[in-house]
Motif scaffolding. Structure first.
Motif, PDB file in Angstrom:
ATOM      1  N   GLU A  56       0.812  -1.215   0.000  1.00 39.61           N
ATOM      2  CA  GLU A  56       0.000   0.000   0.000  1.00 39.61           C
ATOM      3  C   GLU A  56       0.851   1.273   0.000  1.00 39.61           C
ATOM      4  O   GLU A  56       0.521   2.265  -0.657  1.00 39.61           O
ATOM      5  CB  GLU A  56      -0.925  -0.014   1.222  1.00 39.61           C
ATOM      6  N   THR A  57       1.960   1.264   0.733  1.00 35.48           N
ATOM      7  CA  THR A  57       2.784   2.465   0.847  1.00 35.48           C
ATOM      8  C   THR A  57       3.399   2.895  -0.483  1.00 35.48           C
ATOM      9  O   THR A  57       3.797   4.057  -0.638  1.00 35.48           O
ATOM     10  CB  THR A  57       3.913   2.236   1.865  1.00 35.48           C
TER      11      THR A  57
ATOM     12  N   TYR B 252       1.947   3.406  -3.200  1.00 42.41           N
ATOM     13  CA  TYR B 252       1.011   4.161  -4.029  1.00 42.41           C
ATOM     14  C   TYR B 252       0.712   5.541  -3.456  1.00 42.41           C
ATOM     15  O   TYR B 252      -0.296   6.169  -3.806  1.00 42.41           O
ATOM     16  CB  TYR B 252      -0.288   3.363  -4.190  1.00 42.41           C
ATOM     17  N   ALA B 253       1.588   6.031  -2.621  1.00 45.36           N
ATOM     18  CA  ALA B 253       1.345   7.322  -1.962  1.00 45.36           C
ATOM     19  C   ALA B 253       1.256   8.471  -2.956  1.00 45.36           C
ATOM     20  O   ALA B 253       0.612   9.498  -2.686  1.00 45.36           O
ATOM     21  CB  ALA B 253       2.454   7.599  -0.941  1.00 45.36           C
ATOM     22  N   ARG B 254       1.864   8.333  -4.132  1.00 50.13           N
ATOM     23  CA  ARG B 254       1.840   9.410  -5.130  1.00 50.13           C
ATOM     24  C   ARG B 254       0.541   9.426  -5.948  1.00 50.13           C
ATOM     25  O   ARG B 254       0.384  10.292  -6.811  1.00 50.13           O
ATOM     26  CB  ARG B 254       3.050   9.269  -6.058  1.00 50.13           C
TER      27      ARG B 254
ATOM     28  N   ARG C 103      -4.983   5.475  -7.952  1.00 49.67           N
ATOM     29  CA  ARG C 103      -4.182   4.314  -7.560  1.00 49.67           C
ATOM     30  C   ARG C 103      -4.492   3.132  -8.481  1.00 49.67           C
ATOM     31  O   ARG C 103      -3.608   2.326  -8.787  1.00 49.67           O
ATOM     32  CB  ARG C 103      -4.477   3.950  -6.096  1.00 49.67           C
TER      33      ARG C 103
END
Length: 549
Positions: A226-227, A229-231, A319
């Motif tokens: 999950e981390t 896809y922060a952008r 995402r």
């Protein structure tokens, strides 16, 4: 074989015999690839390729970026950037003003009737239903493709186009190739009676295994934690379309369905499994047609449609789009390695591009402080016709929207004795009052030669006067033509819609490294022609990018 194709092949044989007399001896002919491979990623803006570069697999997009020649500033030169128009440019090197493929669909200016870019009622799909306006032939394509040039000089060569969409297969395959497209009604690949009367045995065998059914109720799960896809914009936003496969990952394709059927087969395209299935069919084509393995030069075009469907539903900022890009990258890696093993890494050249870029979803753009919105055709048409009726006392002087323009009924205006220039002026003025409209170009402007007005030249390259509407509409940046409250689209002359990948790989045929100078997708056909030792298509407006190492 159809009479049209027999005539074209007869011409090809004649031309090949003539050209054989002037062919240089083998000792002076430079090495040529046995197979030209064009990969098209429908709806992929270049900013997604470079934006996720740190998360790419070693041998998908990275094959081009790390070991090939790629253009960081490649654009379409025409203004109405849609699927059919882009696919027609790629292997003709010509803009819509010459190809005649001005959009996915348009209205006949004389009658107002709908026209589909690859529609041809003379032909039908094989072993599949054929809906009205279905894409069955390249009849509307006015110019030749690189594949047509190849088959004219070498009739033994094979040119095959494959796609999840009919237009993605037919337009790159040209007049002398063969096209295979995915059928959402049946989950099978087929062709049309323009190309053949019966499907080859290998296609029938491929379909008999029901490969689409293998993805029924399969989970589309993220590639990375999950981390990573922060952008990107998280799932489940109000503007992300929730029909089809939903708008959250993981997603089950075919969820709550009892068995595979048309709705499942359609939803499959809006997932990574649509690309996987299309590439599986492409592998079967390479293997069974022995592309690049028969002592003659062949051409294969594979257009992958899933990214376009995903960006339409969720937006390129999402995402879901980000993750699909990573799935796509892994599928490309596997396909390229298959080509290495089957054709030989030194025997083929790869080119990769897209048919258009993509606009961010207007609601997302507005949340970032941009002036963005949706232009709805139906109320706009009512407003224009209302203004025209009030001024001239005649109803329905505007037939409707056609591609990127508004089609006026010049025949009706003449019958009522109206000054058509005045009708056009009133319609233009009314359009300019509508929210989101930047400017409206007239037929006279588009047929003229003035080049100082911003975006006029791009819209001119999209304008075929025999097919296009008299008034061409340019929306403001970040505004889109939209018939639904969610999702996004493309179709403008702005950089986010025109800038696409233009990537090449083939150690024996192209150099390495990034090129920062502007290039256009119209340059693709002349460039591949030079690599293959062929003349560029006759109507090409692009030029050879001179990639040989």
């Amino acid at each position: 074989m159809t009479p049209t194709r027999r005539r074209l092949l007869a011409l090809a044989l004649s031309s090949a015999l003539l050209s054989a007399c002037s062919t240089p001896s083998p000792s002076v002919v430079p090495q040529r690839p046995k197979l030209l491979v064009l990969m098209v990623i429908d709806g992929l803006p270049m900013r997604q390729v470079t934006g996720y570069r740190d998360q790419l697999a070693p041998d998908g997009f990275a094959r081009f970026l790390d070991r090939g020649r790629w253009f960081a500033n490649a654009h379409y030169g025409h203004g109405h950037t849609v699927t059919a128009a882009g696919h027609a440019v790629m292997l003709t090197g010509a803009y819509p003003q010459r190809t005649g493929i001005i959009s996915n669909e348009w209205r006949d200016p004389a009658t107002g009737d709908p026209v589909y870019n690859t529609g041809d009622n003379a032909y039908t799909y094989l072993d599949n239903p054929t809906a009205p306006l279905a894409g069955t032939s390249p009849r509307n394509l006015k110019v030749e493709t690189l594949g047509d040039v190849l088959r004219t000089r070498s009739p033994q060569s094979k040119v095959i186009g494959i796609s999840g969409k009919d237009r993605g297969a037919i337009l790159p395959a040209g007049h002398l190739g063969q096209a295979y497209m995915y059928m959402t009604e049946t989950g099978r690949f087929t062709s049309s009676s323009y190309y053949m009367q019966t499907l080859p045995a290998w296609v029938t065998a491929f379909n008999a295994t029901k490969p689409a059914d293998a993805f029924f109720q399969k989970a589309w799960a993220p590639v990375l934690p999950e981390t990573a896809y922060a952008r990107s914009v998280p799932d489940g936003q109000a503007w992300q379309v929730a029909s089809g496969n939903g708008n959250r990952l993981p997603a089950i394709v075919g969820d709550k369905m009892e068995a595979p059927g048309p709705r499942f087969y359609s939803n499959l395209l809006a997932s990574p499994f649509g690309d996987e299935l299309t590439l599986s069919f492409a592998r079967a084509a390479v293997t069974n047609e022995k592309l690049g393995q028969r002592g003659v030069q062949d051409l294969l075009s594979v257009s992958l449609s899933s990214h376009d469907y995903i960006n339409h539903a969720y937006g390129p900022e999402s995402r879901l789009s980000h993750d699909h890009m990573l799935h796509l990258d892994r599928h490309l890696q596997a396909f390229f390695q298959f080509l290495d093993q089957t054709v030989g890494a030194g025997n083929y050249v790869l080119a990769l591009t897209a048919d258009h870029g993509f606009t961010d979803t207007p609601e997302w753009a507005a949340s970032q402080g941009r002036d963005a919105g949706r232009f709805n055709n139906a109320p706009a048409l009512a407003a224009v016709n209302g203004a025209l009726a009030a001024r001239f006392g005649v109803d329905q002087l505007a037939r409707g929207f056609s591609a990127s323009g508004l089609l006026l009924n010049d025949k009706l205006a003449a019958e009522r004795g109206l000054d058509f220039a005045a009708v056009q002026a009133v319609a233009r003025d009314e359009l300019l009052k509508l929210p989101g409209v930047s400017t409206v170009f007239t037929r006279e402007q588009l047929l003229g030669s003035e080049t100082s007005t911003p975006y006029l030249e791009g819209m001119r390259k999209s304008f075929d006067p025999t097919r296009a509407a008299q008034l061409q509409i340019l929306l403001k940046p970040h505004w889109i033509f939209s018939y639904r409250p969610g999702g996004s689209t493309h179709g403008s002359p702005y950089a986010y819609d025109t800038q696409v990948p233009l990537l090449f790989w083939g150690p024996s045929y192209v150099g390495r490294g990034e090129v920062e100078a502007r290039a256009e997708v119209a340059d693709l056909a002349p460039t591949l022609a030079a690599i293959a030792g062929l003349p560029a298509p006759a109507q090409a407006q692009g030029h050879d990018l001179s990639l040989r190492p």
